[in-house]
Design a protein around this motif. Structure first.
Motif, mmCIF file in Angstrom:
data_model
loop_
_atom_site.group_PDB
_atom_site.id
_atom_site.type_symbol
_atom_site.label_atom_id
_atom_site.label_comp_id
_atom_site.label_asym_id
_atom_site.label_seq_id
_atom_site.Cartn_x
_atom_site.Cartn_y
_atom_site.Cartn_z
ATOM 1 N N ARG A 109 0.852 -1.215 -0.063
ATOM 2 C CA ARG A 109 0.134 -0.128 -0.065
ATOM 3 C C ARG A 109 0.953 1.408 -0.103
ATOM 4 N NH1 ARG A 109 -4.053 2.150 4.733
ATOM 5 N NH2 ARG A 109 -2.084 2.021 5.967
ATOM 6 N N ARG A 110 1.901 1.213 0.681
ATOM 7 C CA ARG A 110 2.870 2.275 0.842
ATOM 8 C C ARG A 110 3.315 2.644 -0.568
ATOM 9 N NH1 ARG A 110 7.074 2.028 5.638
ATOM 10 N NH2 ARG A 110 4.940 2.299 6.768
ATOM 11 N N THR A 111 3.951 1.708 -1.143
ATOM 12 C CA THR A 111 4.344 1.925 -2.739
ATOM 13 C C THR A 111 3.381 2.437 -3.648
ATOM 14 O OG1 THR A 111 4.359 -0.436 -3.199
ATOM 15 C CG2 THR A 111 6.500 0.280 -2.191
ATOM 16 N N LEU A 112 2.159 1.906 -3.444
ATOM 17 C CA LEU A 112 0.808 2.063 -4.218
ATOM 18 C C LEU A 112 0.844 3.448 -4.287
ATOM 19 C CD1 LEU A 112 -1.196 1.528 -6.581
ATOM 20 C CD2 LEU A 112 -2.810 0.495 -4.426
ATOM 21 N N LEU A 113 0.913 4.117 -2.820
ATOM 22 C CA LEU A 113 0.438 5.607 -2.624
ATOM 23 C C LEU A 113 1.473 6.274 -3.118
ATOM 24 C CD1 LEU A 113 -0.781 5.287 1.123
ATOM 25 C CD2 LEU A 113 -2.276 6.015 -0.820
ATOM 26 N N PHE A 114 2.723 6.022 -2.876
ATOM 27 C CA PHE A 114 3.782 6.714 -3.437
ATOM 28 C C PHE A 114 3.869 6.655 -4.927
ATOM 29 C CE2 PHE A 114 8.225 6.454 -5.268
ATOM 30 C CZ PHE A 114 8.491 7.500 -4.984
ATOM 31 N N GLY A 115 3.723 5.685 -5.587
ATOM 32 C CA GLY A 115 3.460 5.724 -7.078
ATOM 33 C C GLY A 115 2.514 6.655 -7.757
ATOM 34 N N THR A 116 1.581 6.241 -6.951
ATOM 35 C CA THR A 116 0.054 7.197 -7.460
ATOM 36 C C THR A 116 0.317 8.846 -7.151
ATOM 37 O OG1 THR A 116 -1.306 5.640 -6.995
ATOM 38 C CG2 THR A 116 -2.279 7.538 -6.979
ATOM 39 N N LEU A 117 0.793 9.120 -6.137
ATOM 40 C CA LEU A 117 1.317 10.579 -6.145
ATOM 41 C C LEU A 117 2.391 11.239 -7.082
ATOM 42 C CD1 LEU A 117 0.946 13.207 -4.071
ATOM 43 C CD2 LEU A 117 2.720 12.086 -2.763
ATOM 44 N N VAL A 118 3.375 10.200 -7.136
ATOM 45 C CA VAL A 118 4.373 10.703 -8.318
ATOM 46 C C VAL A 118 3.746 10.951 -9.488
ATOM 47 C CG1 VAL A 118 6.550 10.168 -9.513
ATOM 48 C CG2 VAL A 118 6.287 9.923 -7.002
ATOM 49 N N PHE A 119 3.001 10.035 -9.942
ATOM 50 C CA PHE A 119 2.149 9.914 -11.105
ATOM 51 C C PHE A 119 1.257 11.159 -11.306
ATOM 52 C CE2 PHE A 119 -0.928 8.780 -14.377
ATOM 53 C CZ PHE A 119 -0.222 8.182 -15.281
ATOM 54 N N GLY A 120 0.512 11.430 -10.430
ATOM 55 C CA GLY A 120 -0.281 12.602 -10.443
ATOM 56 C C GLY A 120 0.340 13.803 -10.484
ATOM 57 N N ILE A 121 1.273 14.160 -9.844
ATOM 58 C CA ILE A 121 2.169 15.488 -10.070
ATOM 59 C C ILE A 121 2.757 15.575 -11.330
ATOM 60 C CG2 ILE A 121 4.011 16.794 -8.932
ATOM 61 C CD1 ILE A 121 3.368 15.418 -6.205
#
Length: 555
Positions: A109-121
């Motif tokens: 979940r931590r890596t999913l949140l990290f990747g999603t945030l980077v992708f959105g920015i």
């Protein structure tokens, strides 16, 4: 049934054919509070998956707009456009394996949140890029974020569903991937008809915001409880090897020439580095990827089948876009809509493929599905300028149905060959083979298409100025552009260009069909057959349940 976990780095876990008489299927391994909301969690994972897969194809329909001078576009050259597309694919494929390993270690979940945030920015920045260089850079960052999202979704799925429900859930996951691949060009075309080019990236931002909130609220954390020592050498070798290999493959697709030194050197270098990775992993006491898993025939056949089917599929999908737009005259949006049968069949059949596997076995279903795909690819060899659209749609529908009965079973075979605590590693291997196989298909089959096309059109370019003949013979689009530049004198080039392209497409489609047939032979030889039903009359899938090592799943 023996439910003890396998050794951390021992041979791969084997799913038993049937339990011992009188042994119950076993109690649930997923906490009740997670089990109750498992389908909601899957919906959240599909949302996360949607924007990652969409972005692999959405830029393809916008290349002409982005190439236009300001204020319509940003004046990108052909080379810059290619890198705007390929920077995403290169970083994405190169980091998939590492991202999966990190998910197992620090939490999925931590890596999913990290990747999603980077992708959105990065999506927001790409939407307002002022230059092609900025766009390429932001696309690379988007690929970086996506590499952490995709393996995490499948790994989390394996940890919120019980073993007997995993085939159904994986079918839904595969269906979502198929839908996103087909919907990308349609969404891009619709946005470009009403908004500026940056809208194809800005649309990701609200989806990412909803995904972040949903993941934080609903998705449980899971990780490998005993990850062992870090293998920095193995991780570094995997990144360098995959980046070099994928770079060379992409370069080969750009040049349509696999013999160019700028293609051969990175491909050979990447292959050598990956060979060094395998040697290192076999010798180190704490490997990043246990090579013993590849000694399991079902595991190796499954990942090989994934690579081969995506090699054939992505190569012919690449060709079909030119057929529909350059030869048949459809707009990008219309061509995208014509490819929707591939999405519809994934949505209809992939979640239900487990029922066919339950009755006939993974070996028979996957082999039959690949043979259907091969037949549909071969059908492209009969398409011409007058082929009725309904025939094309019927072939695409059958092709999608075949794919929908291949990808879920082979994905299940890969993921259930590994214990649950290694779900991130299994997901990374699955997605890496998918990406490399698809990129290789575009490069190899695209090069074959270009070579056959050039041989067919060269004798018809006399009206083109000598200095422009080489460029005019590179592709059907280049020839038609030269014909438009010549005015009325160029009209005589149109029919030979269409004929040369169709001839090249026929050869390419037959080669792709042969690759799919090889994939059918591989899975028929090595995937497991139909499992024997439980003696107590229980469900066959539950009878085969077991094997995944227990691990803590919870908030």
């Amino acid at each position: 049934m023996d439910r003890s976990p396998p050794p951390p780095h021992g041979p791969p876990h084997r799913v038993p054919e049937a339990p011992s008489e009188g042994v119950p299927p076993g109690g649930p391994e997923v906490p009740p509070e997670v089990h109750r909301r498992r389908w909601v969690i899957l919906a959240v994972l599909m949302l996360s998956l949607l924007f990652v897969v969409l972005d692999n194809s959405v830029l393809n329909v916008a290349v002409k707009t982005v190439a236009s001078p300001p204020p319509v576009g940003i004046g990108a050259t052909q080379s810059q456009l290619e890198w705007a597309i390929n920077a995403y694919a290169l970083v994405f494929a190169g980091l998939l394996f590492t991202a999966g390993l990190l998910g197992d270690r620090i939490g999925r979940r931590r890596t999913l949140l990290f990747g999603t945030l980077v992708f959105g920015i990065a999506s927001a920045l790409a939407a307002f890029a002022d230059s092609p260089v900025e766009l390429v850079a932001y696309r690379a960052v988007m690929g970086f974020g996506a590499a952490f999202v995709m393996p995490a979704t499948l790994a989390i799925l394996m940890n919120v569903f019980e073993r007997d429900e995993q085939p159904r859930a994986i079918g839904v996951w595969v269906g979502a991937v198929g839908v996103a691949i087909a919907v990308g060009p349609v969404l891009g075309g619709l946005l470009l008809e009403h908004f500026w080019w940056g809208s194809i990236f800005l649309v990701n931002v609200p989806v990412v915001a909803v995904s972040l909130a949903a993941v934080a609220l609903l998705v449980p954390e899971s990780r490998d409880p005993a990850p062992g020592a870090i293998d920095p050498v193995g991780v570094a070798l995997s990144i360098v090897g995959l980046v070099l290999l994928v770079f060379g493959i992409i370069r080969g697709g750009e040049l349509a020439d696999l013999t160019d030194p700028t293609v051969l050197l990175p491909v050979v270098g990447g292959a050598l580095v990956l060979a060094g990775f395998v040697v290192h992993e076999r010798r180190t006491p704490h490997p990043a990827l246990d090579m013993a898993y590849f000694r399991e025939p079902a595991f190796s056949a499954a990942v090989g089948g994934i690579a081969l089917v995506f090699f054939a599929l992505m190569g012919v999908t690449f060709v079909s876009v030119f057929y529909l737009q350059s030869v048949r005259g459809f707009s990008p949006l219309q061509a995208g809509l014509l490819l929707l049968p591939l999405a519809v069949t994934q949505l209809l059949f992939a979640p239900r493929s487990r029922l066919v596997v339950r009755r006939f076995g993974a070996r028979a279903v996957c082999a039959a599905g690949l043979l259907v795909v091969a037949a549909c690819l071969a059908a492209f060899a009969g398409f011409d300028t007058g082929t009725p659209v309904w025939v094309v749609e019927l072939v695409l529908f059958a092709q999608g149905a075949g794919m929908a009965h291949v990808m879920p079973p082979v994905t299940v075979a890969v993921m259930q060959s590994l214990p649950r605590e290694k779900a991130g590693t299994g997901s990374a291997v699955n997605n890496t083979f998918r990406q490399v196989g698809g990129a290789l298909g575009v490069a190899v089959l695209g090069s074959l298409l270009s070579a056959v096309y050039r041989g067919g059109i060269e004798g018809h370019l006399d009206a083109v100025p000598p200095g422009a003949r080489a460029a005019a013979g590179e592709s059907v689009e280049a020839t038609l552009a030269a014909a438009r530049h010549l005015g009325p004198a160029g009209e005589a080039l149109v029919a030979p260009a269409h004929a040369a392209f169709l001839s090249a497409m026929h050869v390419t489609a037959l080669c792709a069909a042969a690759v799919a047939a090889v994939g059918a032979a591989v899975v028929a030889a090595f995937l497991p057959g139909r499992r024997r039903p439980a003696r107590d009359g229980g469900d066959p899938e539950r009878a085969a349940e077991g094997g995944g090592a227990r691990e803590s799943v919870g908030r």
